[in-house]
Design a protein around this motif. Sequence first.
Motif, mmCIF file in Angstrom:
data_model
loop_
_atom_site.group_PDB
_atom_site.id
_atom_site.type_symbol
_atom_site.label_atom_id
_atom_site.label_comp_id
_atom_site.label_asym_id
_atom_site.label_seq_id
_atom_site.Cartn_x
_atom_site.Cartn_y
_atom_site.Cartn_z
ATOM 1 N N VAL A 19 0.847 -1.204 0.000
ATOM 2 C CA VAL A 19 0.000 0.000 0.000
ATOM 3 C C VAL A 19 0.878 1.247 0.000
ATOM 4 N N CYS A 81 3.455 3.943 7.035
ATOM 5 C CA CYS A 81 3.003 2.582 6.779
ATOM 6 C C CYS A 81 3.933 1.573 7.431
ATOM 7 N N LEU A 100 -5.134 -2.660 8.054
ATOM 8 C CA LEU A 100 -5.390 -3.549 6.934
ATOM 9 C C LEU A 100 -5.771 -4.919 7.484
ATOM 10 N N ALA A 149 -8.120 -5.746 3.234
ATOM 11 C CA ALA A 149 -6.903 -5.823 2.432
ATOM 12 C C ALA A 149 -6.846 -7.079 1.571
ATOM 13 N N LEU A 153 -5.358 -4.264 -4.825
ATOM 14 C CA LEU A 153 -4.563 -3.155 -4.300
ATOM 15 C C LEU A 153 -5.186 -1.795 -4.617
ATOM 16 N N VAL A 157 -6.321 1.021 -1.714
ATOM 17 C CA VAL A 157 -5.804 2.393 -1.651
ATOM 18 C C VAL A 157 -6.933 3.401 -1.900
#
Length: 167
Positions: A19, A81, A100, A149, A153, A157
């Motif tokens: 991410v 992150c 996530l 998650a 992807l 996001v």
Amino acid sequence: MGRKNYLIDGVSCAGKTTVCTELQRRGYHAIHGDRELAYSGDLQTGKPVDASSAEPGAWIWDVAKVRALVADHMHQISFFCGGSRNSARFVELFDAVFVLEVDLATLNQRLAARPADEWGGTAEAGAAFARFQHATKDGFAPNAIQIDATAPLASVVDTILAQINHD
């Protein structure tokens, strides 16, 4: 580093690094916490601990560095992150925290595919901790925004960005 600062957390293999890289690709200021802020340290004192010692340390972030980065308002938005066992010492600095989430089957699949040399300790110890944290939610902010998650992807996001645009 941002006027608005967000933490993206989750168990090992939830996708924090992926991410982060995607946020950077999209032009956002994003910090790979596991690469730029983390080290093996004593959870109580924050002092570094040799990872090969008989008493290995916890995976923690440099709290002073996190505070300094958050205080620097050079960027409109900054994403931090990664996972840190001492996040309780700085989580209040963030405008929101995202966790996530992956189901156990996805976690096990991702753990099995992860190279052994990416762990701070042994692959077995890392996998055991990831499964423990998945089951207990230990160490995550109680008011965190849960993000699926297991989605593609781009969708993960986009969901995060949609949430921050409501701030």
